[in-house]
Structure formats: C-alpha cells, structure tokens
Design a protein around this motif. Sequence first.
Motif, PDB file in Angstrom:
ATOM      1  N   MET A   1       0.847  -1.162   0.000  1.00  0.00           N
ATOM      2  CA  MET A   1       0.000   0.000   0.000  1.00  0.00           C
ATOM      3  C   MET A   1       0.891   1.223   0.000  1.00  0.00           C
ATOM      4  SD  MET A   1      -1.766   0.640   3.700  1.00  0.00           S
ATOM      5  CE  MET A   1      -1.459  -1.047   4.042  1.00  0.00           C
ATOM      6  N   LYS A   2       0.390   2.268  -0.620  1.00  0.00           N
ATOM      7  CA  LYS A   2       1.189   3.470  -0.754  1.00  0.00           C
ATOM      8  C   LYS A   2       0.299   4.686  -0.553  1.00  0.00           C
ATOM      9  CE  LYS A   2       4.212   5.848  -3.880  1.00  0.00           C
ATOM     10  NZ  LYS A   2       5.568   5.652  -4.229  1.00  0.00           N
ATOM     11  N   TYR A   3       0.776   5.604   0.268  1.00  0.00           N
ATOM     12  CA  TYR A   3       0.076   6.866   0.455  1.00  0.00           C
ATOM     13  C   TYR A   3       0.599   7.874  -0.562  1.00  0.00           C
ATOM     14  CZ  TYR A   3      -1.621   5.059   4.892  1.00  0.00           C
ATOM     15  OH  TYR A   3      -2.240   4.301   5.855  1.00  0.00           O
ATOM     16  N   THR A   4      -0.203   8.882  -0.834  1.00  0.00           N
ATOM     17  CA  THR A   4       0.189   9.906  -1.790  1.00  0.00           C
ATOM     18  C   THR A   4       1.237  10.834  -1.180  1.00  0.00           C
ATOM     19  OG1 THR A   4      -1.544  11.409  -1.065  1.00  0.00           O
ATOM     20  CG2 THR A   4      -2.105   9.895  -2.872  1.00  0.00           C
ATOM     21  N   LYS A   5       1.875  11.599  -2.056  1.00  0.00           N
ATOM     22  CA  LYS A   5       2.834  12.609  -1.616  1.00  0.00           C
ATOM     23  C   LYS A   5       2.156  13.637  -0.724  1.00  0.00           C
ATOM     24  CE  LYS A   5       6.321  13.161  -4.964  1.00  0.00           C
ATOM     25  NZ  LYS A   5       6.963  13.883  -6.028  1.00  0.00           N
ATOM     26  N   ALA A   6       0.892  13.929  -1.014  1.00  0.00           N
ATOM     27  CA  ALA A   6       0.159  14.898  -0.207  1.00  0.00           C
ATOM     28  C   ALA A   6       0.095  14.459   1.257  1.00  0.00           C
ATOM     29  CB  ALA A   6      -1.251  15.096  -0.766  1.00  0.00           C
ATOM     30  N   THR A   7      -0.064  13.173   1.486  1.00  0.00           N
ATOM     31  CA  THR A   7      -0.100  12.662   2.864  1.00  0.00           C
ATOM     32  C   THR A   7       1.262  12.814   3.520  1.00  0.00           C
ATOM     33  OG1 THR A   7      -1.913  11.157   2.406  1.00  0.00           O
ATOM     34  CG2 THR A   7      -0.511  10.610   4.278  1.00  0.00           C
ATOM     35  N   ASP A   8       2.312  12.514   2.797  1.00  0.00           N
ATOM     36  CA  ASP A   8       3.673  12.695   3.308  1.00  0.00           C
ATOM     37  C   ASP A   8       3.877  14.147   3.724  1.00  0.00           C
ATOM     38  OD1 ASP A   8       6.414  12.532   3.860  1.00  0.00           O
ATOM     39  OD2 ASP A   8       6.985  12.462   1.750  1.00  0.00           O
ATOM     40  N   TYR A   9       3.540  15.057   2.824  1.00  0.00           N
ATOM     41  CA  TYR A   9       3.707  16.476   3.116  1.00  0.00           C
ATOM     42  C   TYR A   9       2.820  16.910   4.277  1.00  0.00           C
ATOM     43  CZ  TYR A   9       6.238  16.969  -1.327  1.00  0.00           C
ATOM     44  OH  TYR A   9       7.140  16.860  -2.351  1.00  0.00           O
ATOM     45  N   ALA A  10       1.578  16.449   4.295  1.00  0.00           N
ATOM     46  CA  ALA A  10       0.643  16.842   5.351  1.00  0.00           C
ATOM     47  C   ALA A  10       1.142  16.400   6.728  1.00  0.00           C
ATOM     48  CB  ALA A  10      -0.743  16.262   5.075  1.00  0.00           C
ATOM     49  N   LEU A  11       1.675  15.198   6.817  1.00  0.00           N
ATOM     50  CA  LEU A  11       2.214  14.726   8.097  1.00  0.00           C
ATOM     51  C   LEU A  11       3.387  15.596   8.542  1.00  0.00           C
ATOM     52  CD1 LEU A  11       1.992  10.892   7.447  1.00  0.00           C
ATOM     53  CD2 LEU A  11       0.770  12.148   9.241  1.00  0.00           C
ATOM     54  N   HIS A  12       4.256  15.954   7.602  1.00  0.00           N
ATOM     55  CA  HIS A  12       5.398  16.811   7.943  1.00  0.00           C
ATOM     56  C   HIS A  12       4.969  18.237   8.287  1.00  0.00           C
ATOM     57  CE1 HIS A  12       7.736  13.491   6.251  1.00  0.00           C
ATOM     58  NE2 HIS A  12       8.699  13.947   7.035  1.00  0.00           N
ATOM     59  N   ILE A  13       3.973  18.747   7.591  1.00  0.00           N
ATOM     60  CA  ILE A  13       3.442  20.077   7.891  1.00  0.00           C
ATOM     61  C   ILE A  13       2.863  20.088   9.300  1.00  0.00           C
ATOM     62  CG2 ILE A  13       1.578  21.700   7.335  1.00  0.00           C
ATOM     63  CD1 ILE A  13       2.053  20.745   4.326  1.00  0.00           C
ATOM     64  N   MET A  14       2.073  19.075   9.623  1.00  0.00           N
ATOM     65  CA  MET A  14       1.474  19.016  10.952  1.00  0.00           C
ATOM     66  C   MET A  14       2.545  18.877  12.037  1.00  0.00           C
ATOM     67  SD  MET A  14      -1.702  19.577  10.573  1.00  0.00           S
ATOM     68  CE  MET A  14      -2.264  19.203  12.229  1.00  0.00           C
ATOM     69  N   ALA A  15       3.574  18.098  11.766  1.00  0.00           N
ATOM     70  CA  ALA A  15       4.669  17.974  12.723  1.00  0.00           C
ATOM     71  C   ALA A  15       5.346  19.335  12.938  1.00  0.00           C
ATOM     72  CB  ALA A  15       5.687  16.938  12.247  1.00  0.00           C
ATOM     73  N   TYR A  16       5.535  20.076  11.871  1.00  0.00           N
ATOM     74  CA  TYR A  16       6.147  21.402  11.969  1.00  0.00           C
ATOM     75  C   TYR A  16       5.256  22.348  12.779  1.00  0.00           C
ATOM     76  CZ  TYR A  16       8.432  25.739  10.589  1.00  0.00           C
ATOM     77  OH  TYR A  16       9.075  26.945  10.607  1.00  0.00           O
ATOM     78  N   LEU A  17       3.959  22.318  12.529  1.00  0.00           N
ATOM     79  CA  LEU A  17       3.037  23.173  13.282  1.00  0.00           C
ATOM     80  C   LEU A  17       3.005  22.785  14.760  1.00  0.00           C
ATOM     81  CD1 LEU A  17       0.092  23.474  10.725  1.00  0.00           C
ATOM     82  CD2 LEU A  17       1.672  25.287  11.420  1.00  0.00           C
ATOM     83  N   VAL A  18       3.073  21.490  15.042  1.00  0.00           N
ATOM     84  CA  VAL A  18       3.114  21.033  16.432  1.00  0.00           C
ATOM     85  C   VAL A  18       4.392  21.529  17.102  1.00  0.00           C
ATOM     86  CG1 VAL A  18       3.380  18.973  17.883  1.00  0.00           C
ATOM     87  CG2 VAL A  18       1.567  19.061  16.159  1.00  0.00           C
TER      88      VAL A  18
END
Length: 126
Positions: free
Chosen positions: A1-18
């Motif tokens: 299974m593979k997630y999209t690049k958008a999910t990768d970016y979204a997880l990193h964006i949320m980590a940065y905001l946290v």
Amino acid sequence: MKYTKATDYALHIMAYLVKQDGKDNLSLQPLASHMNISPTYLSKILTQLVKADLIQSSPGVNGGYSLRKPKTEISFYDVIQATEGSGALFTCEMDENRACPIEKVMRDAEDKMVNYLKEKRIYDVV
C-alpha cells in the motif's frame, strides 16, 4: 500500500506546526519555503487540513495557519484521513453476491492499521 505525496507532506506540515507550539500563525510563502513545496501545492494540502478541522486559517497581515485542535490530540489517522479520505483500501470485485473471505482478511488488516494510526499522535514523534 502506498500513500500519496500529499499525505507525506501533510504529516510533515502538521509535525512542523506542532513543533511551533502555536506561537505564531505561519503564512503560506515562508511555510512553502521551509517545507520546500510549491506554494500552490501547499495551499491545496492546507485547504484539506482546514476542512478536516486540524488547522485554521486566519486572514490579514498577521494571518496564516495554526493548529485548531490541541497538539496532543492530533493523530496520524486524522491527517491521513484529511488527505486520503476514508474509503476502504481493498474492495473485492470477484464475489459480488456473497461475503468474500479475501476481503474479510484485508478489512481486518486495515482495521488494525487504522486503530494503530489513531493511537499514534504527531506530538509523540515530534
């Protein structure tokens, strides 16, 4: 299974905001530069996160993006669902009129993964 690049970016964006701990609203251009993502693509991801009520957008000179939910409550699943949606990963196309035993195994595995991702918080890895 593979997630999209958008999910990768979204997880990193949320980590940065946290990591920012709600100190400032982060505007699009500096956030795009920091994440090395085009502002147009980043805007689409941020819109998905806003629609999922994970972040909020504030207009104006001092506006930008900030967390809407408490940082300790944001799970990996919340972010993945915001970008990927909530559809099943596997659907049996062979056994239309009866329960498919292969689909049951796949759904059970997906349920375990979903539960795991719901337990894992972005805050815990930041």
